[in-house]
Design a protein around this motif. Structure first.
Motif, PDB file in Angstrom:
ATOM      1  N   ALA A 161     -12.954 -29.988-123.614  1.00  0.00           N
ATOM      2  CA  ALA A 161     -14.195 -29.908-123.993  1.00  0.00           C
ATOM      3  C   ALA A 161     -14.865 -28.546-123.752  1.00  0.00           C
ATOM      4  CB  ALA A 161     -14.997 -31.014-123.209  1.00  0.00           C
ATOM      5  N   PHE A 162     -14.325 -27.942-122.608  1.00  0.00           N
ATOM      6  CA  PHE A 162     -14.906 -26.463-122.372  1.00  0.00           C
ATOM      7  C   PHE A 162     -14.435 -25.546-123.558  1.00  0.00           C
ATOM      8  CE2 PHE A 162     -14.161 -22.399-120.265  1.00  0.00           C
ATOM      9  CZ  PHE A 162     -15.411 -21.937-120.342  1.00  0.00           C
ATOM     10  N   ARG A 163     -13.239 -25.829-124.090  1.00  0.00           N
ATOM     11  CA  ARG A 163     -12.606 -24.898-125.177  1.00  0.00           C
ATOM     12  C   ARG A 163     -13.430 -25.084-126.345  1.00  0.00           C
ATOM     13  NH1 ARG A 163      -6.340 -25.498-123.620  1.00  0.00           N
ATOM     14  NH2 ARG A 163      -6.167 -23.754-122.034  1.00  0.00           N
ATOM     15  N   ALA A 164     -13.601 -26.550-126.488  1.00  0.00           N
ATOM     16  CA  ALA A 164     -14.294 -26.901-127.989  1.00  0.00           C
ATOM     17  C   ALA A 164     -15.631 -26.183-127.919  1.00  0.00           C
ATOM     18  CB  ALA A 164     -14.493 -28.210-127.898  1.00  0.00           C
ATOM     19  N   ASP A 165     -16.258 -26.222-126.577  1.00  0.00           N
ATOM     20  CA  ASP A 165     -17.764 -25.724-126.802  1.00  0.00           C
ATOM     21  C   ASP A 165     -17.538 -24.126-126.954  1.00  0.00           C
ATOM     22  OD1 ASP A 165     -20.703 -26.180-125.850  1.00  0.00           O
ATOM     23  OD2 ASP A 165     -20.035 -24.679-124.210  1.00  0.00           O
ATOM     24  N   VAL A 166     -16.742 -23.534-126.226  1.00  0.00           N
ATOM     25  CA  VAL A 166     -16.540 -21.772-126.342  1.00  0.00           C
ATOM     26  C   VAL A 166     -16.319 -21.614-127.822  1.00  0.00           C
ATOM     27  CG1 VAL A 166     -15.184 -20.227-125.939  1.00  0.00           C
ATOM     28  CG2 VAL A 166     -15.985 -21.553-123.973  1.00  0.00           C
ATOM     29  N   ARG A 167     -15.596 -22.401-128.662  1.00  0.00           N
ATOM     30  CA  ARG A 167     -15.235 -22.052-129.976  1.00  0.00           C
ATOM     31  C   ARG A 167     -16.524 -22.463-130.586  1.00  0.00           C
ATOM     32  NH1 ARG A 167     -10.263 -24.883-128.795  1.00  0.00           N
ATOM     33  NH2 ARG A 167     -11.095 -26.934-129.385  1.00  0.00           N
ATOM     34  N   ALA A 168     -17.235 -23.317-130.413  1.00  0.00           N
ATOM     35  CA  ALA A 168     -18.289 -23.799-131.241  1.00  0.00           C
ATOM     36  C   ALA A 168     -19.509 -22.583-131.108  1.00  0.00           C
ATOM     37  CB  ALA A 168     -18.933 -25.120-130.653  1.00  0.00           C
ATOM     38  N   ASN A 169     -19.584 -22.146-129.959  1.00  0.00           N
ATOM     39  CA  ASN A 169     -20.413 -21.157-129.690  1.00  0.00           C
ATOM     40  C   ASN A 169     -20.034 -19.652-130.242  1.00  0.00           C
ATOM     41  OD1 ASN A 169     -22.424 -22.300-127.979  1.00  0.00           O
ATOM     42  ND2 ASN A 169     -21.099 -21.732-126.054  1.00  0.00           N
ATOM     43  N   MET A 170     -18.724 -19.483-130.282  1.00  0.00           N
ATOM     44  CA  MET A 170     -18.514 -18.463-130.960  1.00  0.00           C
ATOM     45  C   MET A 170     -18.515 -18.220-132.343  1.00  0.00           C
ATOM     46  SD  MET A 170     -14.872 -17.264-128.787  1.00  0.00           S
ATOM     47  CE  MET A 170     -14.406 -15.924-129.641  1.00  0.00           C
ATOM     48  N   VAL A 211     -20.426  -9.257-155.686  1.00  0.00           N
ATOM     49  CA  VAL A 211     -20.008  -9.438-154.278  1.00  0.00           C
ATOM     50  C   VAL A 211     -18.773  -9.319-154.083  1.00  0.00           C
ATOM     51  CG1 VAL A 211     -20.223 -11.122-152.473  1.00  0.00           C
ATOM     52  CG2 VAL A 211     -22.087 -11.165-154.183  1.00  0.00           C
ATOM     53  N   GLU A 212     -18.446  -8.374-153.064  1.00  0.00           N
ATOM     54  CA  GLU A 212     -16.717  -8.325-152.645  1.00  0.00           C
ATOM     55  C   GLU A 212     -16.531  -9.004-151.179  1.00  0.00           C
ATOM     56  OE1 GLU A 212     -13.577  -4.548-151.720  1.00  0.00           O
ATOM     57  OE2 GLU A 212     -15.594  -4.180-152.385  1.00  0.00           O
ATOM     58  N   GLU A 213     -15.733  -9.852-151.190  1.00  0.00           N
ATOM     59  CA  GLU A 213     -15.286 -10.332-150.091  1.00  0.00           C
ATOM     60  C   GLU A 213     -14.665  -9.352-149.269  1.00  0.00           C
ATOM     61  OE1 GLU A 213     -14.219 -14.319-149.932  1.00  0.00           O
ATOM     62  OE2 GLU A 213     -16.111 -15.005-150.771  1.00  0.00           O
ATOM     63  N   VAL A 214     -14.340  -9.025-148.015  1.00  0.00           N
ATOM     64  CA  VAL A 214     -13.671  -8.107-147.462  1.00  0.00           C
ATOM     65  C   VAL A 214     -13.076  -8.751-145.947  1.00  0.00           C
ATOM     66  CG1 VAL A 214     -14.627  -6.149-148.405  1.00  0.00           C
ATOM     67  CG2 VAL A 214     -15.463  -6.808-146.225  1.00  0.00           C
ATOM     68  N   PRO A 215     -11.871  -8.548-145.551  1.00  0.00           N
ATOM     69  CA  PRO A 215     -11.374  -9.103-144.260  1.00  0.00           C
ATOM     70  C   PRO A 215     -11.786  -8.515-143.140  1.00  0.00           C
ATOM     71  CG  PRO A 215      -9.554  -7.890-145.346  1.00  0.00           C
ATOM     72  CD  PRO A 215     -10.950  -7.947-146.283  1.00  0.00           C
ATOM     73  N   SER A 216     -12.282  -9.187-142.234  1.00  0.00           N
ATOM     74  CA  SER A 216     -12.805  -8.750-140.924  1.00  0.00           C
ATOM     75  C   SER A 216     -12.348  -9.515-139.812  1.00  0.00           C
ATOM     76  CB  SER A 216     -14.190  -8.545-141.155  1.00  0.00           C
ATOM     77  OG  SER A 216     -14.757  -7.816-139.976  1.00  0.00           O
ATOM     78  N   ASN A 217     -12.801  -9.269-138.513  1.00  0.00           N
ATOM     79  CA  ASN A 217     -12.601 -10.037-137.327  1.00  0.00           C
ATOM     80  C   ASN A 217     -13.989 -10.211-136.509  1.00  0.00           C
ATOM     81  OD1 ASN A 217     -12.946  -7.594-135.699  1.00  0.00           O
ATOM     82  ND2 ASN A 217     -11.011  -7.212-136.361  1.00  0.00           N
ATOM     83  N   TYR A 218     -13.817 -11.280-135.571  1.00  0.00           N
ATOM     84  CA  TYR A 218     -14.983 -11.521-134.662  1.00  0.00           C
ATOM     85  C   TYR A 218     -15.644 -10.302-134.155  1.00  0.00           C
ATOM     86  CZ  TYR A 218     -17.459 -14.051-131.175  1.00  0.00           C
ATOM     87  OH  TYR A 218     -18.253 -14.486-130.292  1.00  0.00           O
TER      88      TYR A 218
END
Length: 209
Positions: free
Chosen positions: A22-31, A175-182
């Motif tokens: 549940a903690f991991r799911a919460d962190v993923r949702a926040n990110m 519109v051009e979609e480009v790869p990126s990261n978090y």
């Protein structure tokens, strides 16, 4: 010292049950929430920059002066909020260029809203308020507060209208979609080139994904 990943640790972050999953799911949702918001903000910023670059109009002097004063007052409030001693010397000229940009963009946005007959979509207003409330312990109280405060609700509706302006512009733009990261998206490093390097025929904001 690294804390133990136990129920006490999880409760400190608002996860009352479900353990580490549940903690991991919460962190993923926040990110994901942070990432989505950063993408929206950067895309909006790119579109507004292009609108400013492509539409140079005669600015009403009184509007520029009023916005310049507002920006100066906001900065003074920040100084007071963070406990800076004394009254800093902030000449109005420090804020004039930013004020001119904001007035210019505001007039262009208002013209798009008027010509396209845009109105704040109630569903988008609700969704925006719910997103803002997600990070609080009692989300429904936050939602009720916004709907019970007309001034705050007006600000949300204006923000939604600006989002609809962005959607309207993008529908007619390349519109051009480009790869990126978090990390790059949150740090604002996944952006388009400066306005003077972009094409003059149409706004070409990049969309991060």
């Amino acid at each position: 010292m690294i804390p133990a990943l136990d129920d006490e640790f999880f409760r400190a972050f608002g996860v009352e049950s479900g353990g580490i999953e549940a903690f991991r799911a919460d962190v993923r949702a926040n990110m994901q929430r942070e990432l989505d918001e950063a993408v929206r903000n950067q895309l909006k910023s790119q579109v507004m920059d292009q609108l400013h670059a492509l539409h140079k109009i005669q600015l009403p002097r009184v509007m520029v002066e009023r916005e310049t004063q507002n920006l100066r007052q906001q900065m003074l409030q920040q100084f007071r909020m963070y406990g800076a001693g004394g009254q800093p010397d902030l000449p109005l000229d420090l804020f004039r260029e930013q004020a001119e940009r904001r007035v210019n963009v505001g007039l262009v946005v208002n013209e798009i809203i008027s010509s396209a007959k845009l109105t704040a979509d109630p569903a988008q207003v609700r969704a925006r308020i719910e997103r803002m409330a997600e990070g609080y312990a009692e989300p429904q109280q936050v939602i009720n507060w916004y709907y019970g405060n007309q001034e705050q609700l007006d600000q949300i509706e204006m923000a939604v209208l600006e989002d609809q302006v962005v959607e309207h512009v993008l529908a007619a733009a390349k519109v051009e979609e480009v790869p990126s990261n978090y990390q790059d998206v949150l740090a604002g490093r996944a952006l388009t080139p400066p306005a003077d390097e972009a094409g003059a025929d149409a706004a070409e904001p990049e969309q991060q994904s």
